[in-house]
Structure formats: C-alpha cells, structure tokens
Enzyme design. Structure first.
Site, mmCIF file in Angstrom:
data_model
loop_
_atom_site.group_PDB
_atom_site.id
_atom_site.type_symbol
_atom_site.label_atom_id
_atom_site.label_comp_id
_atom_site.label_asym_id
_atom_site.label_seq_id
_atom_site.Cartn_x
_atom_site.Cartn_y
_atom_site.Cartn_z
ATOM 1 C CB CYS A 54 -3.991 -5.182 3.238
ATOM 2 S SG CYS A 54 -4.222 -3.708 5.237
ATOM 3 C CB ILE A 78 -6.422 2.974 13.581
ATOM 4 C CG1 ILE A 78 -6.054 3.562 14.788
ATOM 5 C CG2 ILE A 78 -5.925 3.356 11.908
ATOM 6 C CD1 ILE A 78 -6.625 4.809 14.903
ATOM 7 N NE ARG A 116 -3.328 0.806 1.880
ATOM 8 C CZ ARG A 116 -4.085 1.515 1.742
ATOM 9 N NH1 ARG A 116 -4.563 0.599 0.943
ATOM 10 N NH2 ARG A 116 -4.743 2.715 1.833
ATOM 11 N NE ARG A 145 -3.968 0.206 6.066
ATOM 12 C CZ ARG A 145 -2.929 -0.141 5.822
ATOM 13 N NH1 ARG A 145 -2.149 -1.357 5.689
ATOM 14 N NH2 ARG A 145 -1.991 0.316 5.745
ATOM 15 N N PRO A 146 -9.032 3.242 2.471
ATOM 16 C CG PRO A 146 -11.167 4.298 2.730
ATOM 17 C CD PRO A 146 -10.085 2.921 3.209
ATOM 18 C CB ILE A 147 -6.475 6.120 -1.761
ATOM 19 C CG1 ILE A 147 -6.979 5.667 -2.450
ATOM 20 C CG2 ILE A 147 -5.385 5.303 -1.080
ATOM 21 C CD1 ILE A 147 -6.277 6.495 -4.174
ATOM 22 C CG ASP A 148 -11.790 9.135 1.709
ATOM 23 O OD1 ASP A 148 -10.672 7.887 2.254
ATOM 24 O OD2 ASP A 148 -12.107 9.400 2.569
ATOM 25 C CG LEU A 149 -9.358 11.385 4.206
ATOM 26 C CD1 LEU A 149 -8.613 10.827 5.496
ATOM 27 C CD2 LEU A 149 -9.988 12.167 4.279
ATOM 28 N NE ARG A 182 4.194 -5.933 3.861
ATOM 29 C CZ ARG A 182 3.068 -5.151 4.612
ATOM 30 N NH1 ARG A 182 2.698 -5.868 5.242
ATOM 31 N NH2 ARG A 182 2.886 -4.067 4.055
HETATM 32 N N1 EPU Z 1 -8.478 6.321 6.044
HETATM 33 C C1 EPU Z 1 -9.017 6.297 4.825
HETATM 34 N N2 EPU Z 1 -8.722 7.412 4.023
HETATM 35 C C2 EPU Z 1 -7.549 7.464 3.327
HETATM 36 C C3 EPU Z 1 -6.419 7.000 4.404
HETATM 37 C C4 EPU Z 1 -7.248 6.791 5.792
HETATM 38 O O1 EPU Z 1 -9.879 6.913 5.394
HETATM 39 O O2 EPU Z 1 -7.429 8.454 2.341
HETATM 40 C C5 EPU Z 1 -8.278 5.817 6.670
HETATM 41 C C6 EPU Z 1 -7.509 4.194 6.740
HETATM 42 O O3 EPU Z 1 -8.324 3.094 6.120
HETATM 43 C C7 EPU Z 1 -7.292 3.443 8.323
HETATM 44 C C8 EPU Z 1 -7.125 4.976 8.819
HETATM 45 O O4 EPU Z 1 -7.338 5.874 8.237
HETATM 46 O O5 EPU Z 1 -8.190 2.926 8.552
HETATM 47 C C9 EPU Z 1 -5.719 4.776 9.246
HETATM 48 O O6 EPU Z 1 -4.877 5.202 7.849
HETATM 49 P P1 EPU Z 1 -4.044 6.182 7.685
HETATM 50 O O7 EPU Z 1 -3.740 6.960 6.225
HETATM 51 O O8 EPU Z 1 -3.104 6.655 9.285
HETATM 52 O O9 EPU Z 1 -2.821 5.016 7.872
HETATM 53 P P2 EPU Z 1 -1.325 4.613 6.471
HETATM 54 O O10 EPU Z 1 -0.648 5.999 5.889
HETATM 55 O O11 EPU Z 1 -2.369 3.370 6.084
HETATM 56 C C10 EPU Z 1 0.334 3.895 8.208
HETATM 57 C C11 EPU Z 1 1.299 3.052 8.334
HETATM 58 C C12 EPU Z 1 0.168 1.951 9.395
HETATM 59 C C13 EPU Z 1 -0.266 2.123 10.317
HETATM 60 C C14 EPU Z 1 -0.824 3.782 10.116
HETATM 61 C C15 EPU Z 1 -1.318 3.942 11.319
HETATM 62 C C16 EPU Z 1 2.946 3.438 6.701
HETATM 63 C C17 EPU Z 1 3.674 3.047 5.536
HETATM 64 N N3 EPU Z 1 1.959 2.276 7.562
HETATM 65 O O12 EPU Z 1 -0.534 3.358 7.201
HETATM 66 O O13 EPU Z 1 1.352 0.419 9.548
HETATM 67 O O14 EPU Z 1 -1.360 1.513 11.219
HETATM 68 O O15 EPU Z 1 -0.036 4.369 9.324
HETATM 69 O O16 EPU Z 1 -1.021 4.249 12.072
HETATM 70 O O17 EPU Z 1 3.281 4.188 7.483
HETATM 71 C C18 EPU Z 1 2.432 -1.047 10.240
HETATM 72 O O18 EPU Z 1 3.701 -0.477 10.103
HETATM 73 O O19 EPU Z 1 2.127 -2.675 10.637
HETATM 74 C C19 EPU Z 1 1.422 -0.399 9.674
HETATM 75 C C20 EPU Z 1 -0.142 -1.053 9.116
#
Ligand code: EPU
Length: 419
Positions: free
Chosen positions: A118, A328, A94, A123-127, A398
């Site tokens: 996953c 989360i 991702r 884990r959408p990317i709307d934001l 990973r």
């Molecule tokens: N979310 C949305 N829309 C978005 C982005 C996120 O709804 O556009 C939601 C996600 O679906 C989730 C929540 O917001 O439910 C948190 O997502 P976030 O974007 O903060 O997480 P991320 O950037 O995808 C990173 C870490 C994750 C960690 C999270 C939260 C990296 C590469 N990954 O993911 O790490 O769990 O922040 O702290 O930095 C891990 O290392 O095991 C892992 C999953």
C-alpha cells in the site's frame, strides 16, 4: 469524494470522547469466525475498514447485524460457505488477511487474495506464512491468491524475525484451536494484541504471556460465543493530544487508557506539554512554548509509527530542529510533500526527516495519501493561517470516526463537503 475544509487558528476547548480502536476491533471481528456461536461486540467504531471486514465475514455466510447508532455488532458464524467471491473485498484492505488464522484453524483450509502493498510500504506476509507452516499447514501461492490448508494444525514454537502485529494476531488465532501448545517468540506487544487475547480468552481460549514477547497458546477443542467491549483508540487519542499542542489549547479526552499512550505522553511532555489524568479524563495543556525533539518509531512500547505523521505536523510548527526516524515502514513520509505545500521545512534523508520548525504554516490545497497522513493534514490545517482544503478524505474515514464533527465540537472551524 468528500473534502474537508479548515480555517486555521481557532483555539480548541472542551471535551471529546475517544472511539474504540480500529486496530483492536478488526482482529476481534475476524476472531468471531472461530466460533459457531453468536458474538456481540459493543461500541464498534463505524469506520470504512470495519464495514469492509463485516462485509467480508457476511460474504462467507455468517450473519452480521450492525446497529450503526450504538456500534453494537453481532456476528454468528454458524454456517460458513466456500467463497470464491471475496477477492475484491479482501483486496480493499490489508487487515482482511486476519481472517486467515480463524478460517484455517476452524475449517482446515482457506484461500484469499494475497494482500498487496500500500502507500506506506510493501507490507509482505512472510511472517504470517512462516507461522502457518510451523503449525503444519501447507501454503500455495498461485495467481495472486494464497491458499493455506492443514488436516489439523499442530502447536509449535515460532520465532518472529520482527514483532509483527498482524502475524502475532493471525498465529495467536490459529493456535487457539490447534492441537497442543503454540509458542510465539518475539511476539508483538501492542495493546490491541492484549485486547484480542482478552476476547479470545472470553471465548474459551487458553493464552498466556501477552505483552511479554513470548505468547503461549494451549489449543482447545472449541470456542464459544462472547460479548466484548474493545479498548479505546490510542492513536485517535494521540491525534487529539497533538491538536492541543498545535492550537495552544487545553482540551479533555474521555475514554483513554493512560498505559497505552505512555510513549506519546513521554514525547509530548518532553516538548513541554502538561498532561494529566483525572479519573478517566485526560487533560492536555498545549499552551506553553514547545521545544523541538527527536523521535524514532519502534514496535510497542516504543513510539508508534501510526503517530509519526501527526507528530511531524506539530514539529513543523516548533521553532528549532527536530529529527523523525521511521523504522517500521519504508515509505511512510508521503505527508511530507503535502506539509511542504503548507510551508513546512522538512528534508528527507533515507529513513529520517529533518524538520526546521517555523512559526506558522499556511493553508493550502492538499491531498490525504493514507490514513495517518490525512490526519496530519487536518492537524496542520487547524494551525495554519488561512484555508486548507484536504481531498481524498476517504483515507481518513478508514480510521477516524467523524473526525471533523469531533474537532468542530472542540471549536475548530472545520467542515466536510460531500461530493
Ligand atoms: N512485516 C513483514 N512481514 C510480515 C508482516 C509484517 O516484513 O509478515 C513488516 C511490514 O512490512 C511492516 C512491519 O513489518 O514494515 C510492521 O508490520 P506489522 O505486521 O506489525 O503491521 P500490520 O499488522 O500490517 C498493524 C496496524 C497498522 C500499524 C502496524 C504497526 C492493523 C489493522 N494495522 O499493521 O496500522 O501501522 O500494525 O503498528 O492493526 C494504521 O492504523 O494506520 C496502520 C497502518
């Protein structure tokens, strides 16, 4: 696929060095695409996810040189080519989507496979997309791909409905070369974002307010190459801290930033563990009897979701009732079924898990379903009576550098079977 075999019950002792943070290094490697100069990242953890993002960057035409011994990684993204072949690589992880911000900011256009959900959630990317649109980009979703383009990104104010780590990072990187000022409100405050901001600043970016919830980025014309050493991995540190509690041990961790692990220290101290810092060494004493506690995962500085599964292993062996609430991710309890195979008494009720701690787990054949779930099973195996066999270990690889070697150095009876 490799397996890890553990005979539980050994007391741990000694010192282990924590590696650099995967979740800091991935966005930093993506950010090297913002400059045509060479960037040098020291002490990169040699992890599967790091190799995936380096391969992705290489497939775009950048020069990538990795010294696997020292972790020194050099990237020179002078000539980037249009790349239709990165689909498979980007779908592997991702965090690949983190190259979108730098690519659009530098080249005005980029297309990549939409990151899927996953095991832990949709884990959408709307934001992320909301941010790119606010900066004036157009977004096309088509046949599983997302294409973002803009003649010129123009700074704007973006309110994140949730403090997403990845969206904050992607928008921050996009804003560095945008025209004017980009303001991210309700921005995430995780230490890895501070680390990315420090790296971008070394490249010549102009960023303020990291850690406050409002990040301001003044766009500059060009970023230059930089050398950087990323922060240590607070989640790896937390995983070893929990191991001390599970094995009634006293261990030392080298290379920990106490500020980054405050929420973990707070909860483990509440349970009865003694934790102190001696210069850059963290000393954890898990030899006292521990008390059950309640935990709710929250964005930083709340308790990290990436420590929830490991904490569940510990609470499974602390007599009394504990409640763990995951706020989360909607599906981050996959480890529960595996912990139950080892005798844990856990009931899931919506987003909460109620744990009735028992005196000792039993070794069993279990499967790592994701990275942190896998780590929680290693921890459970270190405590359990008898042998635990963990399959699908690639999930653990990973995010943890040679985890079995580090635990073995501390005295655990643990080995990997290569298959
Ligand atoms: N979310 C949305 N829309 C978005 C982005 C996120 O709804 O556009 C939601 C996600 O679906 C989730 C929540 O917001 O439910 C948190 O997502 P976030 O974007 O903060 O997480 P991320 O950037 O995808 C990173 C870490 C994750 C960690 C999270 C939260 C990296 C590469 N990954 O993911 O790490 O769990 O922040 O702290 O930095 C891990 O290392 O095991 C892992 C999953």
């Amino acid at each position: 696929m490799d397996k890890i075999i553990i005979k539980g019950g050994n007391t741990l002792r000694g010192e282990v060095e924590i590696s650099a943070a995967k979740n800091a290094v991935l966005p930093i490697l993506a950010a090297t695409l913002l400059s045509e100069d060479k960037c040098t990242i020291e002490n990169c953890p040699m992890l599967l996810d790091v190799f995936v993002i380096c391969d992705l960057i290489k497939s775009l035409g950048a020069k990538v040189k990795i010294d696997e011994e020292s972790g020194l990684t050099e990237i020179e993204a002078l000539n980037i080519k249009d790349c239709e072949q990165i689909g498979d690589l980007s779908r592997k992880m991702r965090a690949s989507f983190l190259i979108m911000g730098p690519m659009v900011s530098r080249f005005g256009k980029f297309k990549i496979s939409l990151p899927g959900g996953c095991n832990i959630g949709t884990r959408p990317i709307d934001l992320h997309l909301k941010g790119f649109k606010a900066l004036g980009a157009s977004v096309i979703l088509d046949h599983g791909n997302v294409e973002i383009s803009a003649n010129k990104l123009i700074g704007n104010r973006i309110y994140l409905d949730f403090p997403s780590v990845g969206a904050t990072e992607n928008i921050m990187m996009a804003g560095t070369l945008a025209e004017g000022e980009t303001i991210i409100e309700n921005a995430a405050a995780e230490p890895e974002i501070g680390d990315l901001a420090n790296f971008l600043t070394k490249m010549g970016a102009c960023i303020e307010g990291v850690g406050t919830g409002t990040i301001k980025i003044k766009g500059v014309k060009k970023l230059i190459g930089a050398d950087y050493k990323p922060i240590y991995d607070r989640i790896e540190a937390g995983t070893f801290m929990i191991a001390a509690g599970l094995t009634n041990s006293n261990i030392k961790l080298k290379g920990v930033n106490e500020d980054h692990i405050k929420p973990i220290i707070a909860k483990l101290t509440e349970m009865g563990m003694d934790i102190e810092m001696d210069n850059d060494i963290l000393i954890i004493d898990g030899r006292k009897e521990l008390k059950p506690i309640d935990i709710k995962t929250m964005p930083y500085p709340g308790f990290p979701t990436d420590m929830q599964a490991q904490m569940m292993s510990l609470l499974s062996c602390v007599v009394g009732t504990s409640v763990v609430t995951e706020t989360i991710y909607e599906n981050r309890f996959m480890h529960v079924a595996e912990l139950k195979r080892m005798g844990a008494n856990v009931k899931i009720d919506g987003r909460s898990a109620v744990i009735e701690g028992i005196t000792r787990l039993n070794g069993a054949a279990v499967k790592a379903t994701d990275l942190r779930a896998g780590a929680s099973l290693i921890l459970a195996g270190l405590e359990a009576e008898g042998e635990t066999e963990i399959t699908d270990v690639y999930h653990i690889d990973r995010g943890y550098v040679e985890i079995e070697k580090k635990f073995k150095m501390l005295g655990a009876n643990i080995r990997r079977i290569k298959e």
